[in-house]
Design a protein around this motif. Structure first.
Motif, PDB file in Angstrom:
ATOM      1  N   UNK A 123      -9.613   0.450   1.438  1.00  0.00           N
ATOM      2  CA  UNK A 123      -9.761   1.072   0.127  1.00  0.00           C
ATOM      3  C   UNK A 123      -9.050   2.401   0.019  1.00  0.00           C
ATOM      4  N   UNK A 124      -8.898   3.098   1.147  1.00  0.00           N
ATOM      5  CA  UNK A 124      -8.382   4.454   1.128  1.00  0.00           C
ATOM      6  C   UNK A 124      -7.262   4.609   2.152  1.00  0.00           C
ATOM      7  N   UNK A 125      -6.474   5.673   1.973  1.00  0.00           N
ATOM      8  CA  UNK A 125      -5.433   5.990   2.949  1.00  0.00           C
ATOM      9  C   UNK A 125      -6.029   6.246   4.317  1.00  0.00           C
ATOM     10  N   UNK A 160       2.372 -10.855  13.587  1.00  0.00           N
ATOM     11  CA  UNK A 160       1.705  -9.560  13.407  1.00  0.00           C
ATOM     12  C   UNK A 160       2.118  -8.965  12.073  1.00  0.00           C
ATOM     13  N   UNK A 161       1.229  -8.118  11.525  1.00  0.00           N
ATOM     14  CA  UNK A 161       1.452  -7.540  10.199  1.00  0.00           C
ATOM     15  C   UNK A 161       0.985  -6.091  10.219  1.00  0.00           C
ATOM     16  N   UNK A 162       1.874  -5.192   9.817  1.00  0.00           N
ATOM     17  CA  UNK A 162       1.502  -3.770   9.751  1.00  0.00           C
ATOM     18  C   UNK A 162       1.262  -3.371   8.307  1.00  0.00           C
ATOM     19  N   UNK A 163       0.368  -2.407   8.136  1.00  0.00           N
ATOM     20  CA  UNK A 163      -0.030  -1.914   6.807  1.00  0.00           C
ATOM     21  C   UNK A 163      -0.029  -0.392   6.853  1.00  0.00           C
ATOM     22  N   UNK A 164       0.793   0.215   5.990  1.00  0.00           N
ATOM     23  CA  UNK A 164       0.959   1.669   5.999  1.00  0.00           C
ATOM     24  C   UNK A 164       0.858   2.230   4.592  1.00  0.00           C
ATOM     25  N   UNK A 165       0.596   3.545   4.549  1.00  0.00           N
ATOM     26  CA  UNK A 165       0.474   4.237   3.267  1.00  0.00           C
ATOM     27  C   UNK A 165       1.814   4.780   2.781  1.00  0.00           C
ATOM     28  N   UNK A 166       2.760   4.981   3.691  1.00  0.00           N
ATOM     29  CA  UNK A 166       4.048   5.579   3.327  1.00  0.00           C
ATOM     30  C   UNK A 166       5.195   4.809   3.974  1.00  0.00           C
ATOM     31  N   UNK A 167       6.396   5.022   3.434  1.00  0.00           N
ATOM     32  CA  UNK A 167       7.583   4.406   4.014  1.00  0.00           C
ATOM     33  C   UNK A 167       7.821   4.945   5.420  1.00  0.00           C
ATOM     34  N   UNK A 168       7.545   6.235   5.603  1.00  0.00           N
ATOM     35  CA  UNK A 168       7.710   6.825   6.933  1.00  0.00           C
ATOM     36  C   UNK A 168       6.768   6.167   7.933  1.00  0.00           C
ATOM     37  N   UNK A 169       5.555   5.849   7.461  1.00  0.00           N
ATOM     38  CA  UNK A 169       4.609   5.151   8.325  1.00  0.00           C
ATOM     39  C   UNK A 169       5.109   3.771   8.704  1.00  0.00           C
ATOM     40  N   UNK A 424      -2.467  -7.769  -5.070  1.00  0.00           N
ATOM     41  CA  UNK A 424      -3.363  -6.677  -5.444  1.00  0.00           C
ATOM     42  C   UNK A 424      -3.961  -5.919  -4.280  1.00  0.00           C
ATOM     43  N   UNK A 425      -3.240  -5.804  -3.167  1.00  0.00           N
ATOM     44  CA  UNK A 425      -3.729  -5.054  -2.006  1.00  0.00           C
ATOM     45  C   UNK A 425      -3.286  -3.601  -2.144  1.00  0.00           C
ATOM     46  N   UNK A 426      -4.193  -2.754  -2.597  1.00  0.00           N
ATOM     47  CA  UNK A 426      -3.869  -1.352  -2.869  1.00  0.00           C
ATOM     48  C   UNK A 426      -4.799  -0.428  -2.093  1.00  0.00           C
ATOM     49  N   UNK A 427      -4.450   0.861  -2.100  1.00  0.00           N
ATOM     50  CA  UNK A 427      -5.292   1.886  -1.492  1.00  0.00           C
ATOM     51  C   UNK A 427      -5.241   3.127  -2.371  1.00  0.00           C
ATOM     52  N   UNK A 428      -6.221   3.987  -2.219  1.00  0.00           N
ATOM     53  CA  UNK A 428      -6.255   5.257  -2.946  1.00  0.00           C
ATOM     54  C   UNK A 428      -5.661   6.333  -2.052  1.00  0.00           C
ATOM     55  N   UNK A 429      -4.585   6.980  -2.531  1.00  0.00           N
ATOM     56  CA  UNK A 429      -3.934   7.998  -1.704  1.00  0.00           C
ATOM     57  C   UNK A 429      -4.664   9.330  -1.775  1.00  0.00           C
ATOM     58  N   UNK A 430      -4.117  10.345  -1.109  1.00  0.00           N
ATOM     59  CA  UNK A 430      -4.781  11.657  -1.027  1.00  0.00           C
ATOM     60  C   UNK A 430      -4.918  12.314  -2.393  1.00  0.00           C
ATOM     61  N   UNK A 431      -4.062  11.936  -3.341  1.00  0.00           N
ATOM     62  CA  UNK A 431      -4.139  12.503  -4.691  1.00  0.00           C
ATOM     63  C   UNK A 431      -5.061  11.698  -5.599  1.00  0.00           C
ATOM     64  N   UNK A 432      -5.692  10.660  -5.051  1.00  0.00           N
ATOM     65  CA  UNK A 432      -6.595   9.835  -5.848  1.00  0.00           C
ATOM     66  C   UNK A 432      -5.902   8.763  -6.654  1.00  0.00           C
ATOM     67  N   UNK A 433      -4.621   8.503  -6.360  1.00  0.00           N
ATOM     68  CA  UNK A 433      -3.872   7.489  -7.096  1.00  0.00           C
ATOM     69  C   UNK A 433      -3.900   6.155  -6.353  1.00  0.00           C
TER      70      UNK A 433
END
Length: 550
Positions: A123-125, A160-169, A424-433
């Protein structure tokens, strides 16, 4: 393991349908048995090797921070329809109905299911990054299953499957998997090449294959011995020299129609007019999704259909039939984009590498000299759609490219947000988006890796197993075991080695020395130990490495 108790028999001759070295040798060694076309049962020897490969994979994946899961092979078709991959896979996708008449599939891969799992649990970063993997059977209804385990309809794969919040990740996750793969193949004793690759039906941006060089491989790898550039032929590019700033190619001449009776091919036109093929432009017609595409490329080059398909993003790409070409008002063998309307024109970037080309005049028996882009014709798309070949110049350092055949044993992709957006696999980032999760995908063909290892490591006598993935460490051969002293010595050595946790295959069969030595060479374990009356007289045991000459 005593061979008198081992399940499976060696064969003197391989079945006639065996095409490649690994196919022939695995059947002869009693390592597998065909159940249906492209479907095999793994006998104890093969299963031991596969388990060793899997254990190496698990250790390296766990060390890289991945977590093992197990997902269902049976999946609802609707998941695949949400990502449009049901259509992309087409008849390769195994489809079936359950008793309630719901559409199901046997999974060829697991992007849809893993994305759904992560959607329900992230749900969250703060829940990211994640890397999840499994080792499981996959199913693909290949039109021509061949070469045993190199292209089957049921096979074992580590995905295997990776899941990240950013492109850098994602970049960090990707590099971690690339290093893990290097470690895996090194520990298996198998030298591989990491090459740029096409992403295929899985999708994604950056993509690399790990290829094991072998003559039976379906992949052609173009690589540069000078700078290290390497790419699958489906993806490879090459350097095209720029024309000089002045000269005949830089001075556009007037168009001139010339008769070319019966000259329909580039070779025939070039010979008739006395020009090199590089001074002509080739017209090639393709169709996809009910639409005709007019492809233009320099006459000495060929179209890379994978690049073309990726460019137009259409399904079912194929060479257009004569009927499809005629229906568009075009004249096959004498066509050019000059004056053509109502057809999508896709040009290779090679059309800008020169000028004053010979092209078709769009009427039977005639061509035009001195065609120039963009003076005389335009294109809807100009891009790289040329097929790279051995001897072409490296795109980085211009050294002639070399060619190698190989077997793809691993593939890594940067998927981005393709699956997370559609499912629809989303997360809430640090800014609440709310943002879509950024994904990567990483596969190793476990059963294919075993076959590829044998393709790379064999001789005319049989398999030569790399020690880390050999089913047993040593092959103990007892000769003249009807003699009590030989039997006691061989049994004693076997018991002693197994007590010390050595993995030993003991040939205690009542067979001749020739049969036993031939089977030892066929099975290809790293070390052969021989107990015989002659050795007993000398107070020794004969030790021979499989790679050693007699």
């Amino acid at each position: 393991m005593r061979m008198t108790r081992m399940f499976g028999k060696t064969l003197r001759q391989a079945p006639a349908e065996a095409e490649t070295a690994s196919h022939r040798l695995m059947l002869r060694a009693g390592m597998m048995q065909q159940i249906a076309a492209g479907v095999y049962a793994y006998m104890p020897l093969a299963w031991r090797s596969l388990r060793k490969i899997e254990e190496i994979i698990r250790q390296e994946m766990n060390a890289a921070g991945a977590q093992e899961v197990h997902m269902p092979a049976l999946q609802p078709l609707e998941l695949w329809e949400q990502t449009d991959r049901a259509a992309a896979y087409g008849p390769v996708l195994f489809r079936l109905h359950d008793r309630r008449d719901r559409d199901m599939v046997l999974a060829p891969t697991h992007e849809e299911v893993i994305t759904s799992l992560v959607k329900a649990n992230v749900g969250s970063y703060r829940d990211l990054p994640l890397n999840l993997y499994q080792i499981q059977a996959k199913f693909r209804d290949e039109p021509r299953p061949r070469a045993g385990l190199l292209r089957g309809r049921e096979f074992t794969m580590k995905d295997a499957y990776s899941f990240d919040a950013t492109q850098e990740g994602l970049d960090l996750s990707y590099q971690a998997m690339v290093q893990a793969y290097r470690n895996i193949f090194t520990r298996c004793g198998l030298p591989t090449m990491a090459v740029e690759a096409d992403s295929g039906a899985i999708g994604g941006k950056d993509s690399h294959e790990f290829v094991l060089p072998a003559e039976a491989g379906e992949d052609t790898i173009l690589h540069c011995k000078a700078c290290g550039y390497a790419a699958n032929a489906e993806r490879a590019s090459f350097y095209l020299p720029e024309p000089p700033p002045s000269g005949p190619d830089r001075t556009p001449l007037p168009l001139q129609e010339v008769a070319t009776p019966g000259a329909k091919t580039i070779a025939a036109v070039a010979a008739y007019l006395g020009v090199p093929e590089s001074k002509t432009l080739k017209a090639v017609f393709y169709a996809a999704s009910g639409k005709l595409y007019f492809v233009v490329i320099r006459g000495d080059l060929d179209v890379n259909e994978i690049k073309l398909s990726n460019t137009i993003k259409a399904q079912g790409l194929h060479m257009a039939t004569d009927e499809e070409v005629k229906a568009a008002g075009l004249v096959a063998g004498f066509a050019s984009p000059i004056g053509v309307t109502g057809v999508t024109v896709i040009a290779d970037q090679s059309i800008a590498s020169g000028g004053n080309y010979v092209v078709g005049a769009n009427r039977e028996g005639y061509h035009l000299r001195n065609a120039n882009f963009p003076r005389d014709f335009t294109a809807d798309i100009v891009t790289d759609i040329a097929l790279a070949k051995e001897g072409y110049a490296c795109p980085k350092c211009r050294t002639p490219l070399s060619s190698t055949r190989g077997v793809e044993v691993g593939h890594v992709f940067k998927l981005g947000t393709f699956y997370s957006e559609r499912l629809g696999a989303t997360f809430v980032d640090e800014a609440g988006l709310q943002r879509p999760i950024i994904m990567g995908c990483y596969g190793i063909g476990v059963t294919r890796l075993l076959a590829a290892a044998i393709e790379q490591n064999h001789d005319d006598k049989g398999i030569i197993f790399p020690a880390p993935i050999a089913p047993y460490q040593a092959h103990l051969v007892g000769l003249n075991l009807e003699r009590d002293d030989v039997r006691q010595a061989a049994d004693g050595l076997y018991d002693s080695l197994t007590r010390q946790s050595f993995e030993v295959l003991y040939d205690d069969r009542p067979e001749t020395a020739g049969v036993k030595f031939n089977d030892a060479d066929l099975l290809g374990l790293p070390v052969r130990l021989v107990v015989s009356p002659r050795n007993l007289r000398e107070g020794a045991v004969e030790v021979k490495g499989r790679r050693e000459e007699r």
